[in-house]
Design a protein around this motif. Structure first.
Motif, mmCIF file in Angstrom:
data_model
loop_
_atom_site.group_PDB
_atom_site.id
_atom_site.type_symbol
_atom_site.label_atom_id
_atom_site.label_comp_id
_atom_site.label_asym_id
_atom_site.label_seq_id
_atom_site.Cartn_x
_atom_site.Cartn_y
_atom_site.Cartn_z
ATOM 1 N N GLY A 1 15.200 -13.806 16.077
ATOM 2 C CA GLY A 1 16.529 -13.244 16.256
ATOM 3 C C GLY A 1 16.872 -12.116 15.300
ATOM 4 N N LYS A 2 15.849 -11.513 14.666
ATOM 5 C CA LYS A 2 16.096 -10.434 13.710
ATOM 6 C C LYS A 2 15.778 -9.076 14.311
ATOM 7 C CE LYS A 2 15.357 -13.279 9.716
ATOM 8 N NZ LYS A 2 14.554 -13.571 8.542
ATOM 9 N N THR A 3 16.553 -8.076 13.901
ATOM 10 C CA THR A 3 16.299 -6.694 14.300
ATOM 11 C C THR A 3 15.250 -6.085 13.377
ATOM 12 O OG1 THR A 3 17.978 -5.787 12.824
ATOM 13 C CG2 THR A 3 18.710 -6.431 15.048
ATOM 14 N N ALA A 4 14.743 -4.913 13.758
ATOM 15 C CA ALA A 4 13.797 -4.205 12.900
ATOM 16 C C ALA A 4 14.435 -3.886 11.545
ATOM 17 C CB ALA A 4 13.310 -2.932 13.577
ATOM 18 N N ALA A 5 15.703 -3.512 11.543
ATOM 19 C CA ALA A 5 16.402 -3.208 10.288
ATOM 20 C C ALA A 5 16.460 -4.430 9.382
ATOM 21 C CB ALA A 5 17.809 -2.697 10.572
ATOM 22 N N GLN A 6 16.724 -5.595 9.944
ATOM 23 C CA GLN A 6 16.761 -6.823 9.142
ATOM 24 C C GLN A 6 15.380 -7.141 8.574
ATOM 25 O OE1 GLN A 6 18.556 -9.104 12.358
ATOM 26 N NE2 GLN A 6 20.236 -9.658 10.978
ATOM 27 N N ILE A 7 14.355 -6.939 9.370
ATOM 28 C CA ILE A 7 12.988 -7.198 8.901
ATOM 29 C C ILE A 7 12.635 -6.251 7.764
ATOM 30 C CG2 ILE A 7 10.551 -7.129 9.562
ATOM 31 C CD1 ILE A 7 11.539 -8.012 12.409
ATOM 32 N N PHE A 8 12.956 -4.964 7.919
ATOM 33 C CA PHE A 8 12.719 -4.008 6.837
ATOM 34 C C PHE A 8 13.488 -4.419 5.582
ATOM 35 C CE2 PHE A 8 11.781 -0.149 9.792
ATOM 36 C CZ PHE A 8 10.446 -0.491 9.839
ATOM 37 N N SER A 9 14.747 -4.714 5.742
ATOM 38 C CA SER A 9 15.605 -5.059 4.609
ATOM 39 C C SER A 9 15.079 -6.266 3.843
ATOM 40 C CB SER A 9 17.020 -5.328 5.114
ATOM 41 O OG SER A 9 17.846 -5.746 4.066
ATOM 42 N N HIS B 1 13.473 -0.258 -3.436
ATOM 43 C CA HIS B 1 13.423 1.205 -3.513
ATOM 44 C C HIS B 1 12.944 1.849 -2.217
ATOM 45 C CE1 HIS B 1 9.301 -0.039 -4.551
ATOM 46 N NE2 HIS B 1 8.990 0.991 -3.790
ATOM 47 N N GLN B 2 12.398 1.061 -1.293
ATOM 48 C CA GLN B 2 11.796 1.623 -0.074
ATOM 49 C C GLN B 2 12.861 2.004 0.944
ATOM 50 O OE1 GLN B 2 8.151 1.142 -0.343
ATOM 51 N NE2 GLN B 2 8.345 3.027 0.805
ATOM 52 N N SER B 3 12.823 3.241 1.402
ATOM 53 C CA SER B 3 13.772 3.711 2.412
ATOM 54 C C SER B 3 13.256 3.395 3.806
ATOM 55 C CB SER B 3 13.982 5.216 2.289
ATOM 56 O OG SER B 3 14.557 5.536 1.051
ATOM 57 N N TYR B 4 14.192 3.119 4.722
ATOM 58 C CA TYR B 4 13.813 2.865 6.109
ATOM 59 C C TYR B 4 14.921 3.357 7.027
ATOM 60 C CZ TYR B 4 16.851 -1.240 5.702
ATOM 61 O OH TYR B 4 17.919 -2.069 5.496
ATOM 62 N N LEU C 1 0.801 -1.226 0.000
ATOM 63 C CA LEU C 1 0.000 0.000 0.000
ATOM 64 C C LEU C 1 0.832 1.275 0.000
ATOM 65 C CD1 LEU C 1 -2.529 -1.121 2.759
ATOM 66 C CD2 LEU C 1 -2.784 -1.347 0.274
ATOM 67 N N MET C 2 2.121 1.169 0.296
ATOM 68 C CA MET C 2 2.972 2.351 0.432
ATOM 69 C C MET C 2 3.447 2.874 -0.923
ATOM 70 S SD MET C 2 5.308 1.619 3.794
ATOM 71 C CE MET C 2 6.040 0.126 3.177
ATOM 72 N N LYS C 3 3.527 4.208 -1.009
ATOM 73 C CA LYS C 3 4.101 4.772 -2.229
ATOM 74 C C LYS C 3 5.617 4.567 -2.205
ATOM 75 C CE LYS C 3 4.302 9.606 -0.698
ATOM 76 N NZ LYS C 3 3.850 10.974 -1.009
ATOM 77 N N LYS C 4 6.246 4.644 -3.360
ATOM 78 C CA LYS C 4 7.675 4.325 -3.475
ATOM 79 C C LYS C 4 8.571 5.246 -2.671
ATOM 80 C CE LYS C 4 7.443 2.137 -7.957
ATOM 81 N NZ LYS C 4 7.970 2.058 -9.312
ATOM 82 N N THR C 5 8.154 6.462 -2.428
ATOM 83 C CA THR C 5 8.990 7.428 -1.717
ATOM 84 C C THR C 5 8.720 7.467 -0.215
ATOM 85 O OG1 THR C 5 7.394 9.169 -2.201
ATOM 86 C CG2 THR C 5 9.242 8.897 -3.749
ATOM 87 N N CYS C 6 7.873 6.607 0.280
ATOM 88 C CA CYS C 6 7.545 6.581 1.704
ATOM 89 C C CYS C 6 8.741 6.076 2.519
ATOM 90 C CB CYS C 6 6.344 5.670 1.929
ATOM 91 S SG CYS C 6 5.788 5.614 3.629
ATOM 92 N N LEU C 7 9.023 6.736 3.632
ATOM 93 C CA LEU C 7 10.092 6.343 4.540
ATOM 94 C C LEU C 7 9.481 5.610 5.725
ATOM 95 C CD1 LEU C 7 13.028 6.495 5.693
ATOM 96 C CD2 LEU C 7 12.363 8.710 6.673
#
Length: 84
Positions: free
Chosen positions: A44-52, A58-61, A26-32
């Motif tokens: 055992g995963k961090t939030a950064a790993q889950i985002f990645s 193209h999605q920034s986090y 649902l997110m637009k491509k430029t959404c952070l």
């Protein structure tokens, strides 16, 4: 959600995977995506790993407040860790 510029994940790291999978289409491509979660989920995963692993390339986090750094000029800046 399709018009949001920023999505704040103000929740523990455990539900991140499920929430990201539900809202990512649902997110637009430029959404952070910004998370304030610390620690590890049940796998055992961090939030950064889950985002990645679950957001499109193209999605920034970023993580907050864990990724504030000093820029070359010396001022405190928000450091997006997942920029493509």
């Amino acid at each position: 959600m399709p018009h949001a510029d920023i999505v704040l994940f103000c929740l523990p790291v455990n539900p991140h995977h499920e929430v990201v999978q539900q809202i990512a289409p649902l997110m637009k491509k430029t959404c952070l995506c910004v998370s304030n979660a610390k620690g590890l989920d049940e796998t055992g995963k961090t939030a950064a790993q889950i985002f990645s692993e679950n957001l499109a390339m193209h999605q920034s986090y970023a993580l907050w407040p864990h990724d504030f750094r000093r820029n070359p000029g010396g001022s405190l800046c928000f450091w997006p860790i997942g920029l493509p």
